[in-house]
Enzyme design. Structure first.
Site, PDB file in Angstrom:
ATOM      1  N   ARG A 169       0.800  -1.222   0.000  1.00  0.00           N
ATOM      2  CA  ARG A 169       0.000   0.000   0.000  1.00  0.00           C
ATOM      3  C   ARG A 169       0.836   1.277   0.000  1.00  0.00           C
ATOM      4  O   ARG A 169       0.575   2.190  -0.795  1.00  0.00           O
ATOM      5  CB  ARG A 169      -0.905   0.048   1.247  1.00  0.00           C
ATOM      6  CG  ARG A 169      -2.177  -0.735   1.125  1.00  0.00           C
ATOM      7  CD  ARG A 169      -2.538  -1.341   2.458  1.00  0.00           C
ATOM      8  NE  ARG A 169      -1.560  -2.367   2.761  1.00  0.00           N
ATOM      9  CZ  ARG A 169      -1.666  -3.626   2.326  1.00  0.00           C
ATOM     10  NH1 ARG A 169      -2.729  -4.008   1.693  1.00  0.00           N
ATOM     11  NH2 ARG A 169      -0.709  -4.508   2.571  1.00  0.00           N
ATOM     12  N   THR A 170       1.806   1.360   0.898  1.00  0.00           N
ATOM     13  CA  THR A 170       2.505   2.641   1.054  1.00  0.00           C
ATOM     14  C   THR A 170       3.276   2.980  -0.223  1.00  0.00           C
ATOM     15  O   THR A 170       3.153   4.082  -0.773  1.00  0.00           O
ATOM     16  CB  THR A 170       3.450   2.583   2.271  1.00  0.00           C
ATOM     17  OG1 THR A 170       2.692   2.139   3.398  1.00  0.00           O
ATOM     18  CG2 THR A 170       4.045   3.944   2.573  1.00  0.00           C
ATOM     19  N   LYS A 201      25.351  -4.489  -1.072  1.00  0.00           N
ATOM     20  CA  LYS A 201      26.830  -4.501  -1.078  1.00  0.00           C
ATOM     21  C   LYS A 201      27.390  -3.833   0.168  1.00  0.00           C
ATOM     22  O   LYS A 201      28.588  -3.657   0.295  1.00  0.00           O
ATOM     23  CB  LYS A 201      27.345  -3.749  -2.312  1.00  0.00           C
ATOM     24  CG  LYS A 201      26.886  -4.296  -3.635  1.00  0.00           C
ATOM     25  CD  LYS A 201      27.411  -3.378  -4.755  1.00  0.00           C
ATOM     26  CE  LYS A 201      26.588  -3.537  -6.011  1.00  0.00           C
ATOM     27  NZ  LYS A 201      26.769  -2.382  -6.917  1.00  0.00           N
ATOM     28  N   ARG A 238      11.092   3.771   3.441  1.00  0.00           N
ATOM     29  CA  ARG A 238      10.730   2.796   4.494  1.00  0.00           C
ATOM     30  C   ARG A 238      11.980   2.030   4.844  1.00  0.00           C
ATOM     31  O   ARG A 238      12.738   1.616   3.965  1.00  0.00           O
ATOM     32  CB  ARG A 238       9.641   1.844   4.015  1.00  0.00           C
ATOM     33  CG  ARG A 238       9.408   0.699   5.025  1.00  0.00           C
ATOM     34  CD  ARG A 238       8.212  -0.121   4.711  1.00  0.00           C
ATOM     35  NE  ARG A 238       6.982   0.615   4.958  1.00  0.00           N
ATOM     36  CZ  ARG A 238       5.758   0.076   4.909  1.00  0.00           C
ATOM     37  NH1 ARG A 238       5.620  -1.218   4.633  1.00  0.00           N
ATOM     38  NH2 ARG A 238       4.691   0.799   5.138  1.00  0.00           N
ATOM     39  N   HIS A 273       4.674   5.828  11.466  1.00  0.00           N
ATOM     40  CA  HIS A 273       4.186   5.671  10.089  1.00  0.00           C
ATOM     41  C   HIS A 273       3.218   6.845   9.865  1.00  0.00           C
ATOM     42  O   HIS A 273       2.005   6.675   9.797  1.00  0.00           O
ATOM     43  CB  HIS A 273       3.483   4.330   9.945  1.00  0.00           C
ATOM     44  CG  HIS A 273       3.242   3.876   8.538  1.00  0.00           C
ATOM     45  ND1 HIS A 273       3.410   4.692   7.435  1.00  0.00           N
ATOM     46  CD2 HIS A 273       2.822   2.673   8.053  1.00  0.00           C
ATOM     47  CE1 HIS A 273       3.110   3.989   6.327  1.00  0.00           C
ATOM     48  NE2 HIS A 273       2.755   2.771   6.683  1.00  0.00           N
TER      49      HIS A 273
HETATM   50  N1   CP Z   1      -0.453  -0.140   5.777  1.00  0.00           N
HETATM   51  C1   CP Z   1       0.756  -0.336   5.245  1.00  0.00           C
HETATM   52  O1   CP Z   1       1.738   0.324   5.597  1.00  0.00           O
HETATM   53  O2   CP Z   1       0.791  -1.298   4.268  1.00  0.00           O
HETATM   54  P1   CP Z   1       2.089  -1.746   3.495  1.00  0.00           P
HETATM   55  O3   CP Z   1       3.029  -2.370   4.489  1.00  0.00           O
HETATM   56  O4   CP Z   1       1.608  -2.716   2.456  1.00  0.00           O
HETATM   57  O5   CP Z   1       2.722  -0.516   2.884  1.00  0.00           O
END
Ligand code: CP
Length: 310
Positions: free
Chosen positions: A59-60, A88, A109, A137
């Site tokens: 999603r993100t 590496k 991320r 998040h």
């Molecule tokens: N909700 C969320 O962060 O989903 P993902 O880990 O798929 O990005």
């Protein structure tokens, strides 16, 4: 037009001002309406977003990429660290210093808490935290807040239950600091081993938020307008046996929905593993797929605001 967030990093929610939150939510609503009318916008034409994902995501990453495409911008991506020079041994700081020469904004991320702040300190372009370990998040929390407002019409006067792995779930760590800006009552539902970190609960209580802690999901749902389920975060457990013991702590099914407060809205940042039975998907208040879709206008707003293109 506002320059309120231009050039800024989006790293956590507790440092966002009320005015910044308002601008993000209202810009997202405007983009959502514009998308419905026009299909595609050109605010970010000529701009490049680098998505640097050192942990799995559906999603993100994809909603940020979709947001950038829908704003007429371009995207470069590390979707799998094994295919980047991280494999590496390149440091994250070196990687972002290089990527700032290729892009106008970085979405990152990373499995390490604090990594997004480290990246932001290393570069001069805006960095947006797409999840840093068990830290925060913020963009998920913003789309969650946007979703509650859309589903319920307001946040004020609501009781919101947050259930599951409150210790390791970074979405709830970010979301509670946004909910605290409103007149909400919060119920934290978790096994004793997975309670919300004490410093977060203390922050909320210091801010005057009414917070209750329990392990009884059914009781919490009888009092709540919204229940926000979370996955037990397998990847954050040092002891696999403890994960096995706790993974089935809460499984929301239709009998529980039928016993809950009338009209309860059910949310989940997704992915779900077994926290919500598929039979619940047909319930009108099951908002988790709508919630995921709201990621696009909210992330459009963030990209446009931090690059001064709103
Ligand atoms: N909700 C969320 O962060 O989903 P993902 O880990 O798929 O990005």
């Amino acid at each position: 037009m506002t320059t309120l967030l231009e050039g800024k990093d989006i790293l956590r929610t507790d440092t966002l001002t009320d005015e910044e939150l308002d601008v993000i939510l209202s810009t997202a609503a405007r983009f959502e309406a514009q998308l419905e009318d026009e299909g595609r916008l050109d605010n970010m034409a000529g701009q490049v977003m680098a998505a640097m994902f050192f942990e799995p995501s559906t999603r993100t990453r994809l909603s940020f990429e979709s947001a950038m495409h829908r704003l007429g911008g371009d995207v470069i991506t590390i979707a799998d660290p094994k295919t980047s020079s991280a494999a590496k041994g390149e440091s994250m700081a070196d990687a972002v210093k290089v990527v700032q020469g290729y892009a106008d904004v970085i979405v990152m991320r990373h499995p390490r808490k604090g990594s997004a702040a480290e990246a932001a300190a290393a570069v001069s372009i805006p960095v947006i935290n797409g999840g840093d370990g068990a830290g925060q998040h913020p963009t998920q929390a913003l789309l969650d807040t946007y979703t509650i407002k859309k589903e319920k019409g307001t946040l004020d006067g609501l009781t919101v239950a947050l259930a599951g792995d409150l210790k390791n779930g970074r979405t709830v760590h970010s979301l509670v600091y946004l909910l605290a800006r409103f007149d909400v009552r919060l119920i934290f539902v978790s096994p004793a081993q997975l309670k919300m970190p004490g410093h977060i609960t203390e922050d909320l209580v210091d801010q005057g938020v009414d917070v209750t802690e329990t392990d009884d999901l059914a009781a919490a749902m009888r009092e709540s307008d919204v229940v926000y389920m979370t996955r037990i975060q397998k990847e954050r457990f040092d002891d696999p046996e403890e994960y096995e013991r706790l993974k089935g702590s809460y499984v929301l099914d239709m009998p529980m929905v039928e016993q809950a407060k009338d009209g309860i809205t059910i949310m989940h940042p997704l992915p779900r593993v077994n926290e919500i039975k598929e039979e619940v998907d047909a319930y009108a208040g099951a908002a988790y797929f709508r919630q995921a879709h709201n990621g696009v206008p909210v992330r459009m707003a963030l990209l446009a605001l931090v690059t001064g293109r709103e």
